[in-house]
Scaffold this active site. Structure first.
Site, mmCIF file in Angstrom:
data_model
loop_
_atom_site.group_PDB
_atom_site.id
_atom_site.type_symbol
_atom_site.label_atom_id
_atom_site.label_comp_id
_atom_site.label_asym_id
_atom_site.label_seq_id
_atom_site.Cartn_x
_atom_site.Cartn_y
_atom_site.Cartn_z
ATOM 1 N N SER A 184 57.718 5.461 52.431
ATOM 2 C CA SER A 184 59.175 5.539 52.581
ATOM 3 C C SER A 184 59.549 6.960 52.977
ATOM 4 C CB SER A 184 59.863 5.178 51.263
ATOM 5 O OG SER A 184 61.198 5.660 51.295
ATOM 6 N N HIS A 229 58.529 2.764 56.262
ATOM 7 C CA HIS A 229 59.653 2.169 55.521
ATOM 8 C C HIS A 229 60.872 3.093 55.635
ATOM 9 C CE1 HIS A 229 61.340 -0.426 52.347
ATOM 10 N NE2 HIS A 229 61.884 0.682 51.853
ATOM 11 N N ASP A 288 64.817 3.679 54.636
ATOM 12 C CA ASP A 288 65.847 3.306 53.663
ATOM 13 C C ASP A 288 67.239 3.661 54.168
ATOM 14 O OD1 ASP A 288 64.360 2.222 51.405
ATOM 15 O OD2 ASP A 288 63.457 4.213 51.272
ATOM 16 N N MET A 329 71.152 3.585 53.389
ATOM 17 C CA MET A 329 72.074 3.498 52.245
ATOM 18 C C MET A 329 73.481 3.907 52.670
ATOM 19 S SD MET A 329 69.771 5.214 49.264
ATOM 20 C CE MET A 329 68.014 4.891 49.112
ATOM 21 N N HIS A 346 64.969 -1.189 55.527
ATOM 22 C CA HIS A 346 65.487 -1.738 54.265
ATOM 23 C C HIS A 346 66.971 -1.398 54.174
ATOM 24 C CE1 HIS A 346 65.318 -1.241 49.557
ATOM 25 N NE2 HIS A 346 66.120 -2.224 49.935
ATOM 26 N N MET A 405 70.323 -1.158 52.484
ATOM 27 C CA MET A 405 71.046 -1.148 51.205
ATOM 28 C C MET A 405 72.503 -0.850 51.519
ATOM 29 S SD MET A 405 68.109 0.907 49.113
ATOM 30 C CE MET A 405 67.364 1.436 50.655
ATOM 31 N N MET A 446 62.619 -5.055 44.473
ATOM 32 C CA MET A 446 62.905 -3.701 44.006
ATOM 33 C C MET A 446 62.314 -3.534 42.610
ATOM 34 S SD MET A 446 64.288 -2.393 46.548
ATOM 35 C CE MET A 446 64.306 -0.762 45.787
ATOM 36 N N ASP A 503 58.920 -2.119 46.041
ATOM 37 C CA ASP A 503 59.524 -0.841 46.429
ATOM 38 C C ASP A 503 60.123 -0.159 45.211
ATOM 39 O OD1 ASP A 503 60.821 1.227 47.736
ATOM 40 O OD2 ASP A 503 62.255 -0.062 48.796
HETATM 41 C C1 DX5 Z 1 64.872 3.251 46.683
HETATM 42 C C2 DX5 Z 1 64.244 3.075 48.039
HETATM 43 C C3 DX5 Z 1 62.791 3.302 48.028
HETATM 44 C C4 DX5 Z 1 62.400 4.706 47.652
HETATM 45 C C5 DX5 Z 1 61.093 4.653 46.908
HETATM 46 O O1 DX5 Z 1 66.175 2.840 46.718
HETATM 47 O O2 DX5 Z 1 64.491 1.767 48.526
HETATM 48 O O3 DX5 Z 1 62.193 2.912 49.261
HETATM 49 O O4 DX5 Z 1 62.244 5.561 48.742
HETATM 50 O O5 DX5 Z 1 60.769 5.918 46.466
HETATM 51 P P1 DX5 Z 1 59.659 6.154 45.344
HETATM 52 O O6 DX5 Z 1 58.375 5.593 45.891
HETATM 53 O O7 DX5 Z 1 59.629 7.622 45.184
HETATM 54 O O8 DX5 Z 1 60.112 5.408 44.114
HETATM 55 ZN ZN ZN Z 2 63.262 0.955 50.278
#
Ligand code: DX5
Ligand code: ZN
Length: 215
Positions: A7, A32, A34, A36, A65, A67, A136, A174
């Site tokens: 990620s 990956h 993220d 947000m 991903h 969010m 998650m 994740d």
């Molecule tokens: C959290 C993200 C993850 C995050 C994971 O909301 O969706 O992808 O980057 O990070 P680690 O591996 O550090 O928990």
């Molecule tokens: Zn993620």
């Protein structure tokens, strides 16, 4: 072999290109990404512009991903930007079946994501339609949080349903994945491990990926 999806949330954003190249040559299977929005989760990250910018940097699939609230509005832009897998949270979709099929009709793989407190039953009806189920194992929003082990009961349930229904989607987890928790995930039947801090906070990415994969 278990796939590893670093990620980039935990990467050095001032050097995103070299960070991605580094994990690619270290054996990563997916990148990956993220996304947000500050509404669905209490953090803001990046949008389609950055996905578009990193697209030429790697030949690995971009595992996006989302969010975000109202993902339908933004999905076409992430498709244009070059996403290969787009996953949406069941908690954000009023018409999950429509959203999943809109992604697939564009030739992109579609995933459904569930939060730690959401029941596996919520996604049972959509399982025949998805390419990926993402669990998650932290509450989404930040990297570096602690793994929530009870999620693995849901993973085992979905592994069983996948077999009973003769389906072939990938199972991804994740959040909080590291050397210790990756072992539990693999035992539960996970196919793809997302890891942010456990990879990017380690100078030797090749070693970090190997340790997680072979735990
Ligand atoms: C959290 C993200 C993850 C995050 C994971 O909301 O969706 O992808 O980057 O990070 P680690 O591996 O550090 O928990
Ligand atoms: Zn993620």
């Amino acid at each position: 072999m278990t796939k590893i999806a670093p990620s980039i949330l935990s990467a050095d954003f001032a050097n995103l290109k070299s960070e991605i190249e580094d994990v690619e040559k270290s054996g990563a299977d997916y990148i990956h990404v993220d996304i947000m929005d500050g509404h669905f989760v209490p953090n803001i990250t990046i949008g389609p512009l950055v996905v578009d910018a990193i697209r030429p940097v790697t030949s690995l699939p971009l595992d996006v991903h989302l969010m975000i609230e109202n993902p339908d509005i933004f999905i076409p832009e992430f498709i244009r930007a070059g996403a290969n897998i787009i996953s949406v949270h069941v908690e954000t979709c009023r018409h999950l079946h429509r959203t999943i099929h809109a992604i697939k009709e564009a030739g992109v793989k579609a995933g459904v994501v569930i939060n730690p407190a959401t029941s596996a039953d919520m996604i049972k009806p959509i399982l025949p339609d998805v390419d990926l189920v993402l669990f998650m194992t932290v509450n989404p929003g930040f990297g570096g949080q602690s793994f929530i082990p009870s999620v693995l009961n849901k993973v085992k349930q979905i592994v069983q349903w996948r077999k009973e229904m003769n389906l072939h989607f990938e199972i991804e987890v994740d959040g909080g994945v590291n050397q210790d928790t990756s072992k539990l995930c693999k035992e539960a039947g996970v196919d793809v491990l997302v890891a942010g801090s456990a990879i990017f906070n380690n100078k030797d990415r090749e070693k970090a990926i190997k340790v997680i994969r072979n735990a």
